[in-house]
Design a protein around this motif. Structure first.
Motif, PDB file in Angstrom:
ATOM      1  N   ALA A 127       0.837  -1.201   0.000  1.00 49.98           N
ATOM      2  CA  ALA A 127       0.000   0.000   0.000  1.00 49.98           C
ATOM      3  C   ALA A 127       0.867   1.245   0.000  1.00 49.98           C
ATOM      4  O   ALA A 127       2.010   1.227   0.445  1.00 49.98           O
ATOM      5  N   VAL A 128       0.297   2.305  -0.511  1.00 48.08           N
ATOM      6  CA  VAL A 128       0.863   3.639  -0.370  1.00 48.08           C
ATOM      7  C   VAL A 128       0.094   4.284   0.772  1.00 48.08           C
ATOM      8  O   VAL A 128      -1.138   4.289   0.770  1.00 48.08           O
ATOM      9  N   VAL A 129       0.817   4.801   1.772  1.00 45.86           N
ATOM     10  CA  VAL A 129       0.182   5.338   2.969  1.00 45.86           C
ATOM     11  C   VAL A 129       0.462   6.836   3.054  1.00 45.86           C
ATOM     12  O   VAL A 129       1.615   7.265   2.988  1.00 45.86           O
ATOM     13  N   ALA A 147       1.943  15.909   6.937  1.00 45.02           N
ATOM     14  CA  ALA A 147       1.540  14.694   6.244  1.00 45.02           C
ATOM     15  C   ALA A 147       2.810  13.973   5.830  1.00 45.02           C
ATOM     16  O   ALA A 147       3.797  14.597   5.438  1.00 45.02           O
ATOM     17  N   ARG A 148       2.803  12.660   5.930  1.00 42.76           N
ATOM     18  CA  ARG A 148       3.969  11.850   5.577  1.00 42.76           C
ATOM     19  C   ARG A 148       3.541  10.752   4.618  1.00 42.76           C
ATOM     20  O   ARG A 148       2.572  10.038   4.866  1.00 42.76           O
ATOM     21  N   LEU A 149       4.272  10.641   3.540  1.00 44.89           N
ATOM     22  CA  LEU A 149       4.024   9.610   2.543  1.00 44.89           C
ATOM     23  C   LEU A 149       5.002   8.465   2.785  1.00 44.89           C
ATOM     24  O   LEU A 149       6.192   8.692   3.012  1.00 44.89           O
ATOM     25  N   SER A 150       4.510   7.247   2.767  1.00 47.32           N
ATOM     26  CA  SER A 150       5.383   6.084   2.922  1.00 47.32           C
ATOM     27  C   SER A 150       4.827   4.927   2.100  1.00 47.32           C
ATOM     28  O   SER A 150       3.666   4.930   1.701  1.00 47.32           O
ATOM     29  N   LEU A 151       5.700   3.971   1.839  1.00 47.45           N
ATOM     30  CA  LEU A 151       5.317   2.774   1.100  1.00 47.45           C
ATOM     31  C   LEU A 151       5.395   1.589   2.047  1.00 47.45           C
ATOM     32  O   LEU A 151       6.431   1.345   2.660  1.00 47.45           O
ATOM     33  N   GLU A 152       4.298   0.860   2.147  1.00 51.07           N
ATOM     34  CA  GLU A 152       4.229  -0.280   3.046  1.00 51.07           C
ATOM     35  C   GLU A 152       4.506  -1.556   2.251  1.00 51.07           C
ATOM     36  O   GLU A 152       3.833  -1.831   1.251  1.00 51.07           O
ATOM     37  N   LEU A 153       5.508  -2.323   2.703  1.00 51.90           N
ATOM     38  CA  LEU A 153       5.893  -3.553   2.018  1.00 51.90           C
ATOM     39  C   LEU A 153       5.464  -4.767   2.819  1.00 51.90           C
ATOM     40  O   LEU A 153       5.217  -4.669   4.027  1.00 51.90           O
ATOM     41  N   GLU A 154       5.395  -5.915   2.151  1.00 51.59           N
ATOM     42  CA  GLU A 154       5.080  -7.135   2.884  1.00 51.59           C
ATOM     43  C   GLU A 154       6.217  -7.420   3.850  1.00 51.59           C
ATOM     44  O   GLU A 154       7.366  -7.046   3.615  1.00 51.59           O
ATOM     45  N   PRO A 180      -1.647  14.207  -4.728  1.00 47.27           N
ATOM     46  CA  PRO A 180      -1.419  13.819  -6.128  1.00 47.27           C
ATOM     47  C   PRO A 180      -0.260  12.839  -6.292  1.00 47.27           C
ATOM     48  O   PRO A 180      -0.337  11.893  -7.079  1.00 47.27           O
ATOM     49  N   LEU A 181       0.804  13.062  -5.540  1.00 48.84           N
ATOM     50  CA  LEU A 181       1.954  12.159  -5.598  1.00 48.84           C
ATOM     51  C   LEU A 181       1.577  10.774  -5.084  1.00 48.84           C
ATOM     52  O   LEU A 181       1.912   9.757  -5.695  1.00 48.84           O
ATOM     53  N   ALA A 182       0.860  10.726  -3.976  1.00 50.93           N
ATOM     54  CA  ALA A 182       0.431   9.444  -3.417  1.00 50.93           C
ATOM     55  C   ALA A 182      -0.482   8.709  -4.385  1.00 50.93           C
ATOM     56  O   ALA A 182      -0.353   7.498  -4.587  1.00 50.93           O
ATOM     57  N   ALA A 183      -1.397   9.429  -5.021  1.00 52.47           N
ATOM     58  CA  ALA A 183      -2.308   8.802  -5.983  1.00 52.47           C
ATOM     59  C   ALA A 183      -1.544   8.247  -7.181  1.00 52.47           C
ATOM     60  O   ALA A 183      -1.849   7.161  -7.667  1.00 52.47           O
ATOM     61  N   GLU A 184      -0.550   8.980  -7.662  1.00 50.22           N
ATOM     62  CA  GLU A 184       0.243   8.508  -8.805  1.00 50.22           C
ATOM     63  C   GLU A 184       1.058   7.271  -8.442  1.00 50.22           C
ATOM     64  O   GLU A 184       1.157   6.333  -9.226  1.00 50.22           O
ATOM     65  N   LEU A 185       1.631   7.261  -7.239  1.00 49.44           N
ATOM     66  CA  LEU A 185       2.372   6.075  -6.799  1.00 49.44           C
ATOM     67  C   LEU A 185       1.454   4.856  -6.717  1.00 49.44           C
ATOM     68  O   LEU A 185       1.801   3.770  -7.178  1.00 49.44           O
ATOM     69  N   PRO A 192      -3.498  -0.214  -3.166  1.00 51.13           N
ATOM     70  CA  PRO A 192      -4.406   0.755  -2.527  1.00 51.13           C
ATOM     71  C   PRO A 192      -3.656   1.944  -1.935  1.00 51.13           C
ATOM     72  O   PRO A 192      -2.509   1.834  -1.534  1.00 51.13           O
ATOM     73  N   LEU A 193      -4.357   3.061  -1.911  1.00 45.72           N
ATOM     74  CA  LEU A 193      -3.878   4.266  -1.248  1.00 45.72           C
ATOM     75  C   LEU A 193      -4.642   4.410   0.059  1.00 45.72           C
ATOM     76  O   LEU A 193      -5.877   4.462   0.047  1.00 45.72           O
ATOM     77  N   ARG A 194      -3.927   4.436   1.182  1.00 45.89           N
ATOM     78  CA  ARG A 194      -4.560   4.605   2.486  1.00 45.89           C
ATOM     79  C   ARG A 194      -4.237   5.985   3.027  1.00 45.89           C
ATOM     80  O   ARG A 194      -3.079   6.367   3.107  1.00 45.89           O
ATOM     81  N   ILE A 195      -5.296   6.720   3.348  1.00 48.03           N
ATOM     82  CA  ILE A 195      -5.123   8.063   3.918  1.00 48.03           C
ATOM     83  C   ILE A 195      -5.656   8.054   5.324  1.00 48.03           C
ATOM     84  O   ILE A 195      -6.708   7.567   5.608  1.00 48.03           O
TER      85      ILE A 195
END
Length: 195
Positions: A127-129, A147-154, A180-185, A192-195
């Motif tokens: 997920a993109v968080v 706000a902080r953008l991060s990528l969640e890995l298995e 916008p950056l989170a949505a593009e990622l 999924p994008l989790r906000i």
């Protein structure tokens, strides 16, 4: 995106972000200042009290030892920061080749100092968080939201991404700067994008 910049962008295929090397160099300078200050102060305390006797050493030598320990820990931090300054701090999601790459978020352990750039297959991205944190100050408050953008890995690993700041009462501005950056990622990686 603060100190982050877009290095490469191919819609739906590849997005590569990287932190500013100038910012990383400034951070390296700050850490070198801590190392030098701790080493000089600790050395000065030892030198000034070397020939003294009695209770004075019982106070100054433990302080000098703590400054020495601070200098040792700052050496590990400097090594990590030097690597970040030279190689940069990337955040990449790519479908050609299918990979996700970045620096893991700190967990508060000594292993954080030696954390390498993590690269996994794109299928490992869960997920993109986009997390929004705000201080609930009242009207006229100088509290801030971010706000902080991060990528969640298995497997529980999380890759660090850009942050955005705003006044606490305008917390949605911080969120909107990264949305916008989170949505593009999320769109490019088909997760999924989790906000």
């Amino acid at each position: 995106f603060g100190s982050w910049r877009v290095v490469a962008f191919v819609p739906g295929t590849r997005l590569l972000l990287e932190t500013s090397r100038a910012r990383e160099a400034r951070e390296l300078g700050r850490k070198l200042t801590v190392l030098l200050a701790a080493a000089v102060l600790g050395g000065a305390l030892l030198a000034a009290t070397w020939n003294t006797t009695g209770d004075f050493r019982l106070v100054t030598w433990p302080v000098a030892a703590l400054l020495g320990i601070t200098a040792l820990f700052s050496l590990a931090s400097i090594a990590s920061q030097l690597r970040r300054t030279v190689t940069g701090v990337p955040l990449e999601v790519s479908s050609q080749p299918p990979r996700v790459r970045g620096v893991p978020e700190a967990k508060g352990s000594l292993a954080d100092y030696a954390a390498p750039i993590l690269e996994r297959d794109l299928s490992a991205l869960r997920a993109v968080v986009l997390a929004v944190h705000r201080d609930p100050g009242g009207p006229g408050s100088t509290h801030r939201a971010f706000a902080r953008l991060s990528l969640e890995l298995e497997g529980g690993a999380t890759l660090q991404g850009p942050e955005a700041f705003a006044p606490a009462l305008a917390w949605d501005d911080a969120r909107d700067r990264l949305s916008p950056l989170a949505a593009e990622l999320a769109r490019g990686a088909k997760v999924p994008l989790r906000i």
